[in-house]
Design a protein around this motif. Structure first.
Motif, PDB file in Angstrom:
ATOM      1  N   VAL A  24       0.867  -1.187   0.000  1.00 30.72           N
ATOM      2  CA  VAL A  24       0.000   0.000   0.000  1.00 30.72           C
ATOM      3  C   VAL A  24       0.899   1.230   0.000  1.00 30.72           C
ATOM      4  O   VAL A  24       1.687   1.448   0.926  1.00 30.72           O
ATOM      5  CB  VAL A  24      -0.931   0.013   1.237  1.00 30.72           C
ATOM      6  N   CYS A  25       0.804   2.033  -1.067  1.00 29.83           N
ATOM      7  CA  CYS A  25       1.600   3.260  -1.173  1.00 29.83           C
ATOM      8  C   CYS A  25       0.723   4.455  -0.813  1.00 29.83           C
ATOM      9  O   CYS A  25      -0.386   4.591  -1.332  1.00 29.83           O
ATOM     10  CB  CYS A  25       2.112   3.449  -2.611  1.00 29.83           C
ATOM     11  N   HIS A  26       1.213   5.291   0.064  1.00 26.34           N
ATOM     12  CA  HIS A  26       0.452   6.485   0.475  1.00 26.34           C
ATOM     13  C   HIS A  26       0.818   7.638  -0.457  1.00 26.34           C
ATOM     14  O   HIS A  26       1.961   8.112  -0.462  1.00 26.34           O
ATOM     15  CB  HIS A  26       0.783   6.830   1.928  1.00 26.34           C
ATOM     16  N   ILE A  27      -0.144   8.058  -1.265  1.00 26.30           N
ATOM     17  CA  ILE A  27       0.128   9.034  -2.326  1.00 26.30           C
ATOM     18  C   ILE A  27      -0.261  10.449  -1.857  1.00 26.30           C
ATOM     19  O   ILE A  27      -1.445  10.780  -1.756  1.00 26.30           O
ATOM     20  CB  ILE A  27      -0.670   8.675  -3.607  1.00 26.30           C
ATOM     21  N   GLU A  28       0.770  11.231  -1.546  1.00 26.16           N
ATOM     22  CA  GLU A  28       0.491  12.597  -1.059  1.00 26.16           C
ATOM     23  C   GLU A  28       0.959  13.671  -2.023  1.00 26.16           C
ATOM     24  O   GLU A  28       0.789  14.861  -1.765  1.00 26.16           O
ATOM     25  CB  GLU A  28       1.130  12.773   0.317  1.00 26.16           C
ATOM     26  N   SER A  29       1.580  13.270  -3.132  1.00 24.38           N
ATOM     27  CA  SER A  29       2.032  14.235  -4.143  1.00 24.38           C
ATOM     28  C   SER A  29       2.078  13.528  -5.498  1.00 24.38           C
ATOM     29  O   SER A  29       2.034  12.285  -5.557  1.00 24.38           O
ATOM     30  CB  SER A  29       3.441  14.737  -3.797  1.00 24.38           C
ATOM     31  N   LEU A  30       2.195  14.311  -6.569  1.00 24.23           N
ATOM     32  CA  LEU A  30       2.288  13.693  -7.903  1.00 24.23           C
ATOM     33  C   LEU A  30       3.576  12.882  -8.027  1.00 24.23           C
ATOM     34  O   LEU A  30       3.627  11.864  -8.719  1.00 24.23           O
ATOM     35  CB  LEU A  30       2.205  14.762  -8.992  1.00 24.23           C
ATOM     36  N   LYS A  31       4.617  13.331  -7.327  1.00 22.47           N
ATOM     37  CA  LYS A  31       5.890  12.580  -7.325  1.00 22.47           C
ATOM     38  C   LYS A  31       5.677  11.194  -6.695  1.00 22.47           C
ATOM     39  O   LYS A  31       6.166  10.184  -7.206  1.00 22.47           O
ATOM     40  CB  LYS A  31       6.931  13.420  -6.570  1.00 22.47           C
ATOM     41  N   PHE A  39       7.451   1.738  -8.928  1.00 21.12           N
ATOM     42  CA  PHE A  39       7.605   0.644  -7.950  1.00 21.12           C
ATOM     43  C   PHE A  39       6.794  -0.574  -8.395  1.00 21.12           C
ATOM     44  O   PHE A  39       7.281  -1.709  -8.379  1.00 21.12           O
ATOM     45  CB  PHE A  39       7.134   1.161  -6.581  1.00 21.12           C
ATOM     46  N   ALA A  40       5.564  -0.321  -8.827  1.00 23.62           N
ATOM     47  CA  ALA A  40       4.689  -1.414  -9.268  1.00 23.62           C
ATOM     48  C   ALA A  40       5.264  -2.092 -10.508  1.00 23.62           C
ATOM     49  O   ALA A  40       5.258  -3.325 -10.619  1.00 23.62           O
ATOM     50  CB  ALA A  40       3.293  -0.871  -9.552  1.00 23.62           C
ATOM     51  N   GLU A  41       5.785  -1.268 -11.417  1.00 19.89           N
ATOM     52  CA  GLU A  41       6.382  -1.812 -12.642  1.00 19.89           C
ATOM     53  C   GLU A  41       7.586  -2.693 -12.293  1.00 19.89           C
ATOM     54  O   GLU A  41       7.719  -3.808 -12.816  1.00 19.89           O
ATOM     55  CB  GLU A  41       6.824  -0.650 -13.538  1.00 19.89           C
ATOM     56  N   ALA A  42       8.418  -2.197 -11.381  1.00 26.80           N
ATOM     57  CA  ALA A  42       9.622  -2.948 -10.982  1.00 26.80           C
ATOM     58  C   ALA A  42       9.260  -4.279 -10.339  1.00 26.80           C
ATOM     59  O   ALA A  42       9.986  -5.267 -10.455  1.00 26.80           O
ATOM     60  CB  ALA A  42      10.460  -2.103 -10.024  1.00 26.80           C
ATOM     61  N   HIS A  43       8.121  -4.321  -9.632  1.00 25.73           N
ATOM     62  CA  HIS A  43       7.701  -5.566  -8.963  1.00 25.73           C
ATOM     63  C   HIS A  43       6.712  -6.364  -9.815  1.00 25.73           C
ATOM     64  O   HIS A  43       6.167  -7.372  -9.350  1.00 25.73           O
ATOM     65  CB  HIS A  43       7.064  -5.249  -7.605  1.00 25.73           C
ATOM     66  N   ALA A  44       6.475  -5.888 -11.024  1.00 32.11           N
ATOM     67  CA  ALA A  44       5.543  -6.549 -11.962  1.00 32.11           C
ATOM     68  C   ALA A  44       4.170  -6.798 -11.321  1.00 32.11           C
ATOM     69  O   ALA A  44       3.603  -7.884 -11.441  1.00 32.11           O
ATOM     70  CB  ALA A  44       6.142  -7.846 -12.495  1.00 32.11           C
ATOM     71  N   LEU A  45       3.683  -5.777 -10.618  1.00 30.86           N
ATOM     72  CA  LEU A  45       2.370  -5.903  -9.973  1.00 30.86           C
ATOM     73  C   LEU A  45       1.410  -4.854 -10.550  1.00 30.86           C
ATOM     74  O   LEU A  45       1.841  -3.741 -10.892  1.00 30.86           O
ATOM     75  CB  LEU A  45       2.499  -5.681  -8.457  1.00 30.86           C
ATOM     76  N   VAL A  66      -0.261  -3.299  -6.028  1.00 31.21           N
ATOM     77  CA  VAL A  66       0.167  -2.092  -5.315  1.00 31.21           C
ATOM     78  C   VAL A  66      -1.061  -1.193  -5.197  1.00 31.21           C
ATOM     79  O   VAL A  66      -1.575  -0.699  -6.199  1.00 31.21           O
ATOM     80  CB  VAL A  66       1.302  -1.371  -6.084  1.00 31.21           C
ATOM     81  N   ILE A  67      -1.540  -1.048  -3.975  1.00 31.69           N
ATOM     82  CA  ILE A  67      -2.695  -0.161  -3.746  1.00 31.69           C
ATOM     83  C   ILE A  67      -2.169   1.265  -3.622  1.00 31.69           C
ATOM     84  O   ILE A  67      -1.226   1.526  -2.858  1.00 31.69           O
ATOM     85  CB  ILE A  67      -3.428  -0.545  -2.429  1.00 31.69           C
ATOM     86  N   LEU A  68      -2.776   2.168  -4.375  1.00 34.46           N
ATOM     87  CA  LEU A  68      -2.402   3.583  -4.262  1.00 34.46           C
ATOM     88  C   LEU A  68      -3.434   4.253  -3.369  1.00 34.46           C
ATOM     89  O   LEU A  68      -4.578   4.457  -3.783  1.00 34.46           O
ATOM     90  CB  LEU A  68      -2.405   4.259  -5.632  1.00 34.46           C
ATOM     91  N   LEU A  69      -3.048   4.529  -2.147  1.00 39.25           N
ATOM     92  CA  LEU A  69      -3.980   5.184  -1.231  1.00 39.25           C
ATOM     93  C   LEU A  69      -3.929   6.682  -1.500  1.00 39.25           C
ATOM     94  O   LEU A  69      -2.965   7.357  -1.127  1.00 39.25           O
ATOM     95  CB  LEU A  69      -3.569   4.859   0.213  1.00 39.25           C
ATOM     96  N   MET A  70      -4.955   7.174  -2.213  1.00 40.69           N
ATOM     97  CA  MET A  70      -4.912   8.537  -2.757  1.00 40.69           C
ATOM     98  C   MET A  70      -5.184   9.575  -1.666  1.00 40.69           C
ATOM     99  O   MET A  70      -6.291   9.690  -1.167  1.00 40.69           O
ATOM    100  CB  MET A  70      -5.930   8.663  -3.894  1.00 40.69           C
ATOM    101  N   LYS A  71      -4.130  10.307  -1.307  1.00 36.84           N
ATOM    102  CA  LYS A  71      -4.265  11.304  -0.231  1.00 36.84           C
ATOM    103  C   LYS A  71      -3.855  12.700  -0.694  1.00 36.84           C
ATOM    104  O   LYS A  71      -3.537  13.560   0.130  1.00 36.84           O
ATOM    105  CB  LYS A  71      -3.391  10.885   0.945  1.00 36.84           C
ATOM    106  N   LEU A  72      -3.811  12.911  -2.021  1.00 34.82           N
ATOM    107  CA  LEU A  72      -3.416  14.224  -2.559  1.00 34.82           C
ATOM    108  C   LEU A  72      -4.284  15.316  -1.936  1.00 34.82           C
ATOM    109  O   LEU A  72      -5.512  15.257  -2.063  1.00 34.82           O
ATOM    110  CB  LEU A  72      -3.593  14.247  -4.082  1.00 34.82           C
TER     111      LEU A  72
END
Ligand code: EPU
Length: 334
Positions: A24-31, A39-45, A66-72
């Motif tokens: 689970v990735c915590h997404i707080e910016s476009l970066k 990361f998902a591409e590298a892990h083929a997920l 890879v869950i993108l937990l959208m917190k923008l």
């Protein structure tokens, strides 16, 4: 960027079922977003964006994803004469955003108060309630395309909005990052929905007053998310031809129907209640909510499989009395 591993999806979704998400990735910016995609591409997920998880059913076996937990965060307000243009980031809580707009006395989304979820999730299923749809107030949607690795701006007319429908439901490569709304300074309350009838004299004359009224109505119909697992209406209301509707009315006097172009939208709640008498119907840890039978509720220990089986049983019961095939509004994650 914060990355968690093996997070129970039951803790990330309001139905409160589902096994572990691998990452689970915590997404707080476009970066963060572009890093998470790499990361998902590298892990083929595969990647799966999630807001507050209020309209999804997660599988018991979990998700190798890879869950993108959208917190923008954040919103920008711009005065444009008779209107206010608001660009709101995807991670904002929808209801907090509705309140912020109501405090500014702008009209358009006040009937959508109290809906769980995030700003970024709102256009996906084109949330709607009490006579309003979010698409009526959306000017454009910004999204990151994980295939082309570009951010794009999609104007309203290209979003293909419909009843609980938009292109974002199918085009999983588009991750919504922000939504721009055009809200009016000079609106009037839209109180035509039948649920407002008992309150006609309470004079909800400001956006803020309408949000209070809507929250009051919703509190009586929907389960308290702090106590129950739920994702709101579990099924979509079916849209049938006028002929089919008229045939059903002959059989079931009083069956409501709402015009959708040339067709008619039928409230499944009416069939579940008046024809099948299924308010509060329970099997194991899954039930139809007493006050609104279109709302499925899970209790302690419910599984995604039990929810799916329960939903199939309900759909069969509806089909048996109406020959209508209903389909889930809730999205099944896989
Ligand atoms: N009804 C009954 N018995 C009941 C409840 C409802 O007979 O116990 C009948 C009434 O005739 C009523 C009709 O069903 O007029 C429709 O009920 P309601 O107004 O509660 O709305 P709904 O069709 O069940 C839809 C949305 C809700 C939204 C409400 C209010 C869908 C799938 N659901 O529900 O959205 O809040 O209208 O506008 O379109 C959601 O999408 O998750 C959601 C909660």
């Amino acid at each position: 960027m914060r990355i968690d591993e093996y997070v129970p999806l039951s803790t990330l979704t309001t139905l409160r079922v589902g096994g572990a998400a691998r990452y689970v990735c915590h997404i707080e910016s476009l970066k963060d977003l572009t890093d998470a995609c790499e990361f998902a591409e590298a892990h083929a997920l595969p990647i799966i964006p999630l807001g507050e998880g209020s309209n999804v059913l997660a599988p018991d076996e979990g998700l190798a994803a890879v869950i993108l937990l959208m917190k923008l965060p954040g919103a920008m307000y711009e005065d444009v004469g008779t209107h206010v243009r608001v660009r709101a980031s995807a991670g904002l809580s929808w209801d907090t955003f509705v309140s912020a707009c109501a405090e500014r006395s702008v009209w358009g989304i006040e009937n959508l108060a109290g809906i769980p979820g995030t700003v970024g999730a709102a256009p996906v299923q084109n949330i709607g309630a009490y006579g309003a749809s979010v698409s009526d107030s959306i000017e454009c949607v910004e999204a990151y395309d994980v295939q082309t690795k570009e951010s794009i701006r999609i104007p309203h007319d290209a979003c293909r909005f419909g009843y609980r429908q938009s292109r974002f439901k199918n085009e999983k490569n588009l991750i919504i990052t922000a939504v721009t709304f055009l809200l009016s300074k000079q609106g009037t309350p839209e109180l035509h929905y039948p649920d407002f009838a008992p309150f006609k004299d309470t004079c909800a004359q400001t956006p803020r007053a309408v949000t209070s009224l809507v929250r009051e109505i919703r509190a009586k119909k929907f389960p308290d998310l702090t106590q129950f697992g739920t994702a709101g209406s579990f099924f979509k209301n079916p849209i049938v031809s006028r002929e089919v509707y008229e045939r059903l009315v002959e059989r079931y006097e009083g069956l409501p129907g709402f015009a959708e172009g040339d067709a008619v939208k039928i409230p499944v709640a009416w069939i579940l209640d008046r024809v099948l008498h299924l308010r509060g119907y329970t099997e194991g840890n899954v039930l139809l909510f007493q006050n609104q039978p279109l709302v499925l509720v899970t209790q302690n220990g419910a599984t995604a499989d039990a929810v799916k089986k329960f939903a199939e049983v309900i759909a069969e019961k509806v089909f048996a009395v109406s020959e209508i095939k209903i389909s889930p509004e809730v999205q099944f994650l896989k």
